[in-house]
Write an enzyme that holds these catalytic residues in place. Sequence first.
Site, PDB file in Angstrom:
ATOM      1  N   SER A   1      35.694  -2.639 -25.986  1.00 50.82           N
ATOM      2  CA  SER A   1      35.762  -2.620 -27.458  1.00 50.82           C
ATOM      3  C   SER A   1      37.144  -3.003 -27.962  1.00 50.82           C
ATOM      4  CB  SER A   1      35.369  -1.231 -27.994  1.00 50.82           C
ATOM      5  OG  SER A   1      36.141  -0.223 -27.381  1.00 50.82           O
TER       6      SER A   1
ATOM      7  N   HIS B   1      14.665  -6.287 -69.499  1.00 45.63           N
ATOM      8  CA  HIS B   1      13.793  -7.284 -68.838  1.00 45.63           C
ATOM      9  C   HIS B   1      14.379  -8.692 -68.983  1.00 45.63           C
ATOM     10  CE1 HIS B   1      10.529  -4.169 -68.910  1.00 45.63           C
ATOM     11  NE2 HIS B   1      11.175  -3.838 -70.008  1.00 45.63           N
TER      12      HIS B   1
ATOM     13  N   SER C   1      32.262 -29.230 -57.729  1.00 43.75           N
ATOM     14  CA  SER C   1      31.238 -29.803 -56.860  1.00 43.75           C
ATOM     15  C   SER C   1      31.783 -31.074 -56.234  1.00 43.75           C
ATOM     16  CB  SER C   1      29.985 -30.111 -57.682  1.00 43.75           C
ATOM     17  OG  SER C   1      29.225 -31.130 -57.052  1.00 43.75           O
TER      18      SER C   1
ATOM     19  N   LYS D   1      31.048 -30.381 -62.783  1.00 39.11           N
ATOM     20  CA  LYS D   1      30.705 -28.996 -62.474  1.00 39.11           C
ATOM     21  C   LYS D   1      31.905 -28.068 -62.346  1.00 39.11           C
ATOM     22  CE  LYS D   1      27.070 -27.796 -60.670  1.00 39.11           C
ATOM     23  NZ  LYS D   1      25.981 -26.951 -60.968  1.00 39.11           N
TER      24      LYS D   1
ATOM     25  N   ASN E   1      31.731 -24.221 -61.007  1.00 39.68           N
ATOM     26  CA  ASN E   1      30.764 -23.218 -60.547  1.00 39.68           C
ATOM     27  C   ASN E   1      31.389 -21.835 -60.418  1.00 39.68           C
ATOM     28  OD1 ASN E   1      28.757 -25.209 -60.319  1.00 39.68           O
ATOM     29  ND2 ASN E   1      29.492 -25.774 -58.282  1.00 39.68           N
TER      30      ASN E   1
ATOM     31  N   GLU F   1      29.333 -15.536 -57.494  1.00 41.48           N
ATOM     32  CA  GLU F   1      28.188 -15.729 -56.592  1.00 41.48           C
ATOM     33  C   GLU F   1      28.448 -15.062 -55.253  1.00 41.48           C
ATOM     34  OE1 GLU F   1      26.158 -19.889 -57.309  1.00 41.48           O
ATOM     35  OE2 GLU F   1      28.318 -20.090 -57.485  1.00 41.48           O
TER      36      GLU F   1
ATOM     37  N   TYR G   1      27.937  12.591 -27.592  1.00 46.07           N
ATOM     38  CA  TYR G   1      28.454  11.218 -27.641  1.00 46.07           C
ATOM     39  C   TYR G   1      27.556  10.307 -26.814  1.00 46.07           C
ATOM     40  CZ  TYR G   1      31.256   7.025 -27.175  1.00 46.07           C
ATOM     41  OH  TYR G   1      31.665   5.715 -27.205  1.00 46.07           O
TER      42      TYR G   1
HETATM   43  N1  ARG Z   1      35.448   2.693 -26.984  1.00 48.32           N
HETATM   44  C1  ARG Z   1      34.705   3.892 -27.120  1.00 48.32           C
HETATM   45  C2  ARG Z   1      34.103   3.986 -28.544  1.00 48.32           C
HETATM   46  O1  ARG Z   1      34.543   3.270 -29.342  1.00 48.32           O
HETATM   47  C3  ARG Z   1      35.611   5.077 -26.906  1.00 48.32           C
HETATM   48  C4  ARG Z   1      34.898   6.280 -26.449  1.00 48.32           C
HETATM   49  C5  ARG Z   1      34.396   6.059 -25.066  1.00 48.32           C
HETATM   50  N2  ARG Z   1      33.893   7.262 -24.496  1.00 48.32           N
HETATM   51  C6  ARG Z   1      33.237   7.250 -23.365  1.00 48.32           C
HETATM   52  N3  ARG Z   1      32.798   8.399 -22.956  1.00 48.32           N
HETATM   53  N4  ARG Z   1      33.013   6.164 -22.691  1.00 48.32           N
HETATM   54  O2  ARG Z   1      33.199   4.758 -28.794  1.00 48.32           O
END
Ligand code: ARG
Length: 458
Positions: free
Chosen positions: A23, A156, A277, A283, A285, A290, A317
């Site tokens: 991550s 409406h 445009s 134009k 816009n 939007e 978790y």
């Molecule tokens: N990268 C993980 C998250 O964002 C951190 C927690 C990971 N915990 C674990 N028991 N693997 O959730």
Amino acid sequence: MTTLWGGRFTGPTDEQMWAFNASIGFDIRLAQVDIRGSIAYAKALERAGLLSAEERAALVGGLERIAQEFAEGAFALAPSDEDIHTAVERRLGELVGPVAGKLHTGRSRNDQVATDIRLFLLEELPKLGEMVRHLQHALVEKAAAHLDALMPGYTHLQPAQPARFSHWLLSYFWMLERDQERLREIVRRAAVCPLGAGALAGNAYGIDREALARDLGFAGVTENSMDAVSDRDAVLETLFWGALVGVHLSRLAEDLILWSNPQFHFVRLAERYTTGSSLMPQKRNPDSMELVRAKAGRLVGNLVKLLTVVKGLPSTYDKDLQEDKEPLFDTVDTLAMALPITAGVIETLEVDVEAMRAALDDTLLATDLADYLVKKGVPFRQAHHLVGQAVRLAEEHGVALRGLPLEALQGISSAFGADVLAALSFEGSVEARDVTGGTARRAVEEQIHRARERLAAS
Ligand code: ARG
């Protein structure tokens, strides 16, 4: 590759699995809050007698240096950095040696990441609140500047009754004011510290959780370690909040897109918030509005995304929860663009009072004509019916409601008197609605006053 958890493994992780699991690509954004959490945790370990003052000083010094590296963009990621927590710990080891291995005593990435997210929210939500406030301010000041601009009010999307342009602007102020209220509640609930919940069962080292929480600026601590490591309510509430703000902005945007159409021409967006445009030279816009309208879809999507991830998760978790961050960051970033853009559009909006007035037609006074009859003693239901006949008659003769001869009106009801014409005007119509929240000048002025009071109090 060395991992934090490699002890019980005999071989490497599948390469694709490593990328899938990591991550760091997005949670690197939590670097500063993660380090703050670790500094506070090192101090808590010292208070619990698990670190000497020198060890604590070494850890805190190392962590401060890492914070600096991140701030300067000088932090070098290693291939083994699975997430922000492991990256910081790896670097800490490089900087201070084996004592770095003491930092994670009694802590899990589960309570660590839950803490990081709350610290992130406590930092970012007030900034978003400030942006909402700025937009509210723009709406109120624009309303104050255009108190006398009358336009058709719609239901409406059909012309309904005359209204003040300022009243329309202020309608969005109050939507956003409710958003402000909701935001304060979210912040209040987010301000509890999960650190000390461990992986799921709590902390076995006698950590003073209350002191730790205070140190990090939290108002209190979570009550249940199993809940603490998997609670993402504050994130979900933020995503809902973002979705609702997005929906409010999208409605404002839609009104402005419609009214900036030359066939309405009630407003003109400043050039800097429009684009041209590539094909049609004439134009201009309303792309800003939007896109604001479209971002609501994205914000709602982020909410649905995480709700769907959390639904049916076994306690406590689960790695699924790693999916909380991207929608959260995206919602924060999307609002951080959409809110100031919308405020800018409002601040620079040109208002065509004449075009608004030209769009007022007599059918908008039909309700006032019924009100006239009510004042003459006709029951409202009957008055409604009689005015309906008058509207049809005017349509048949191709004249405006006020163009009908008195005799024609009196043919419909003898309650119509010579004073009827004087009773019908657009100003008269808005002024008649002199209740709190109505269109009368006094009522709108009072509204502006109260809106300014709210802004001053926040
Ligand atoms: N990268 C993980 C998250 O964002 C951190 C927690 C990971 N915990 C674990 N028991 N693997 O959730």
